[in-house]
Design a protein around this motif. Structure first.
Motif, PDB file in Angstrom:
ATOM      1  N   HIS A 125      45.290  41.002  52.223  1.00  0.00           N
ATOM      2  CA  HIS A 125      46.551  40.327  52.557  1.00  0.00           C
ATOM      3  C   HIS A 125      47.637  41.347  52.881  1.00  0.00           C
ATOM      4  O   HIS A 125      48.569  41.550  52.096  1.00  0.00           O
ATOM      5  CB  HIS A 125      46.991  39.434  51.393  1.00  0.00           C
ATOM      6  N   PRO A 126      47.555  41.961  54.062  1.00  0.00           N
ATOM      7  CA  PRO A 126      48.564  42.967  54.420  1.00  0.00           C
ATOM      8  C   PRO A 126      49.962  42.387  54.605  1.00  0.00           C
ATOM      9  O   PRO A 126      50.932  43.136  54.658  1.00  0.00           O
ATOM     10  CB  PRO A 126      48.023  43.545  55.736  1.00  0.00           C
ATOM     11  N   GLU A 127      50.067  41.058  54.659  1.00  0.00           N
ATOM     12  CA  GLU A 127      51.380  40.442  54.840  1.00  0.00           C
ATOM     13  C   GLU A 127      52.232  40.478  53.575  1.00  0.00           C
ATOM     14  O   GLU A 127      53.432  40.187  53.612  1.00  0.00           O
ATOM     15  CB  GLU A 127      51.234  38.985  55.327  1.00  0.00           C
ATOM     16  N   ILE A 128      51.640  40.824  52.430  1.00  0.00           N
ATOM     17  CA  ILE A 128      52.410  40.906  51.182  1.00  0.00           C
ATOM     18  C   ILE A 128      53.377  42.085  51.300  1.00  0.00           C
ATOM     19  O   ILE A 128      52.949  43.220  51.522  1.00  0.00           O
ATOM     20  CB  ILE A 128      51.483  41.114  49.964  1.00  0.00           C
ATOM     21  N   PRO A 129      54.677  41.823  51.174  1.00  0.00           N
ATOM     22  CA  PRO A 129      55.642  42.920  51.291  1.00  0.00           C
ATOM     23  C   PRO A 129      55.436  43.958  50.182  1.00  0.00           C
ATOM     24  O   PRO A 129      55.091  43.614  49.048  1.00  0.00           O
ATOM     25  CB  PRO A 129      57.003  42.237  51.133  1.00  0.00           C
ATOM     26  N   ASP A 130      55.668  45.206  50.524  1.00  0.00           N
ATOM     27  CA  ASP A 130      55.471  46.288  49.547  1.00  0.00           C
ATOM     28  C   ASP A 130      56.299  46.087  48.284  1.00  0.00           C
ATOM     29  O   ASP A 130      55.835  46.396  47.188  1.00  0.00           O
ATOM     30  CB  ASP A 130      55.814  47.645  50.175  1.00  0.00           C
ATOM     31  N   GLU A 131      57.505  45.541  48.428  1.00  0.00           N
ATOM     32  CA  GLU A 131      58.357  45.365  47.245  1.00  0.00           C
ATOM     33  C   GLU A 131      57.833  44.255  46.324  1.00  0.00           C
ATOM     34  O   GLU A 131      58.248  44.155  45.178  1.00  0.00           O
ATOM     35  CB  GLU A 131      59.819  45.110  47.637  1.00  0.00           C
ATOM     36  N   ARG A 132      56.927  43.423  46.791  1.00  0.00           N
ATOM     37  CA  ARG A 132      56.330  42.358  45.975  1.00  0.00           C
ATOM     38  C   ARG A 132      54.894  42.678  45.554  1.00  0.00           C
ATOM     39  O   ARG A 132      54.277  41.913  44.821  1.00  0.00           O
ATOM     40  CB  ARG A 132      56.312  41.043  46.767  1.00  0.00           C
ATOM     41  N   LEU A 133      54.364  43.771  46.034  1.00  0.00           N
ATOM     42  CA  LEU A 133      52.943  44.073  45.850  1.00  0.00           C
ATOM     43  C   LEU A 133      52.538  44.144  44.378  1.00  0.00           C
ATOM     44  O   LEU A 133      51.559  43.521  43.969  1.00  0.00           O
ATOM     45  CB  LEU A 133      52.585  45.376  46.569  1.00  0.00           C
ATOM     46  N   GLN A 134      53.280  44.873  43.567  1.00  0.00           N
ATOM     47  CA  GLN A 134      52.897  45.015  42.165  1.00  0.00           C
ATOM     48  C   GLN A 134      52.941  43.676  41.437  1.00  0.00           C
ATOM     49  O   GLN A 134      52.023  43.342  40.674  1.00  0.00           O
ATOM     50  CB  GLN A 134      53.777  46.038  41.459  1.00  0.00           C
ATOM     51  N   ALA A 135      53.985  42.879  41.668  1.00  0.00           N
ATOM     52  CA  ALA A 135      54.067  41.558  41.028  1.00  0.00           C
ATOM     53  C   ALA A 135      52.902  40.682  41.466  1.00  0.00           C
ATOM     54  O   ALA A 135      52.326  39.939  40.656  1.00  0.00           O
ATOM     55  CB  ALA A 135      55.400  40.893  41.363  1.00  0.00           C
ATOM     56  N   TRP A 136      52.538  40.750  42.739  1.00  0.00           N
ATOM     57  CA  TRP A 136      51.417  39.973  43.263  1.00  0.00           C
ATOM     58  C   TRP A 136      50.119  40.406  42.587  1.00  0.00           C
ATOM     59  O   TRP A 136      49.314  39.562  42.171  1.00  0.00           O
ATOM     60  CB  TRP A 136      51.342  40.166  44.772  1.00  0.00           C
ATOM     61  N   LEU A 137      49.934  41.708  42.445  1.00  0.00           N
ATOM     62  CA  LEU A 137      48.730  42.225  41.790  1.00  0.00           C
ATOM     63  C   LEU A 137      48.645  41.764  40.340  1.00  0.00           C
ATOM     64  O   LEU A 137      47.569  41.385  39.863  1.00  0.00           O
ATOM     65  CB  LEU A 137      48.701  43.759  41.854  1.00  0.00           C
ATOM     66  N   VAL A 138      49.757  41.789  39.627  1.00  0.00           N
ATOM     67  CA  VAL A 138      49.770  41.342  38.229  1.00  0.00           C
ATOM     68  C   VAL A 138      49.433  39.850  38.149  1.00  0.00           C
ATOM     69  O   VAL A 138      48.631  39.433  37.304  1.00  0.00           O
ATOM     70  CB  VAL A 138      51.126  41.652  37.555  1.00  0.00           C
ATOM     71  N   ALA A 139      50.016  39.053  39.042  1.00  0.00           N
ATOM     72  CA  ALA A 139      49.734  37.616  39.032  1.00  0.00           C
ATOM     73  C   ALA A 139      48.260  37.344  39.298  1.00  0.00           C
ATOM     74  O   ALA A 139      47.633  36.516  38.614  1.00  0.00           O
ATOM     75  CB  ALA A 139      50.602  36.901  40.073  1.00  0.00           C
ATOM     76  N   VAL A 140      47.683  38.040  40.255  1.00  0.00           N
ATOM     77  CA  VAL A 140      46.255  37.853  40.557  1.00  0.00           C
ATOM     78  C   VAL A 140      45.409  38.304  39.377  1.00  0.00           C
ATOM     79  O   VAL A 140      44.438  37.635  39.006  1.00  0.00           O
ATOM     80  CB  VAL A 140      45.871  38.595  41.856  1.00  0.00           C
ATOM     81  N   THR A 141      45.776  39.412  38.757  1.00  0.00           N
ATOM     82  CA  THR A 141      45.032  39.901  37.589  1.00  0.00           C
ATOM     83  C   THR A 141      45.051  38.863  36.471  1.00  0.00           C
ATOM     84  O   THR A 141      44.018  38.581  35.852  1.00  0.00           O
ATOM     85  CB  THR A 141      45.617  41.243  37.107  1.00  0.00           C
ATOM     86  N   LEU A 142      46.216  38.282  36.212  1.00  0.00           N
ATOM     87  CA  LEU A 142      46.313  37.243  35.177  1.00  0.00           C
ATOM     88  C   LEU A 142      45.431  36.041  35.509  1.00  0.00           C
ATOM     89  O   LEU A 142      44.735  35.512  34.632  1.00  0.00           O
ATOM     90  CB  LEU A 142      47.763  36.800  35.011  1.00  0.00           C
ATOM     91  N   ARG A 143      45.449  35.613  36.756  1.00  0.00           N
ATOM     92  CA  ARG A 143      44.618  34.463  37.153  1.00  0.00           C
ATOM     93  C   ARG A 143      43.132  34.779  37.037  1.00  0.00           C
ATOM     94  O   ARG A 143      42.342  33.923  36.616  1.00  0.00           O
ATOM     95  CB  ARG A 143      44.981  34.027  38.567  1.00  0.00           C
ATOM     96  N   LEU A 144      42.758  35.987  37.397  1.00  0.00           N
ATOM     97  CA  LEU A 144      41.352  36.385  37.254  1.00  0.00           C
ATOM     98  C   LEU A 144      40.946  36.405  35.775  1.00  0.00           C
ATOM     99  O   LEU A 144      39.824  36.004  35.432  1.00  0.00           O
ATOM    100  CB  LEU A 144      41.105  37.750  37.899  1.00  0.00           C
TER     101      LEU A 144
END
Length: 92
Positions: free
Chosen positions: A59-78
């Motif tokens: 998902h290259p459309e995820i802005p860099d400033e949101r990347l870490q939060a997105w990764l944490v959210a995905v990690t929690l869901r996994l």
């Protein structure tokens, strides 16, 4: 041995800009801590962090400033998915 990449993690997946992969890799320790706090054993935590990073690479459309939060959210869901899977398997 590491192709001159010492300290930067593994080579980025195909199609992922090296700078973006470096930003994802920089979140790895945080993702491992999140996964461990949410019930993953060390091996599962590593798998979970890697899966989250690979999903972000898709998902290259995820802005860099949101990347870490997105990764944490995905990690929690996994982690939640893994917990549900273990419960289902225990019931069988």
């Amino acid at each position: 041995m590491d192709g001159g990449r010492r300290g930067r993690g593994p080579a980025e997946p195909a199609g992922v800009a090296p700078a973006r992969w470096a930003r994802m890799w920089a979140s790895r320790d945080l993702l491992l801590r999140v996964a461990r706090r949410n019930g993953a054993d060390p091996e599962d935590a590593e798998d979970t962090a890697q899966e989250a990073m690979l999903r972000a690479a898709e998902h290259p459309e995820i802005p860099d400033e949101r990347l870490q939060a997105w990764l944490v959210a995905v990690t929690l869901r996994l982690c939640m998915d893994g917990h549900r899977r273990r419960i289902r398997e225990a019931r069988r």
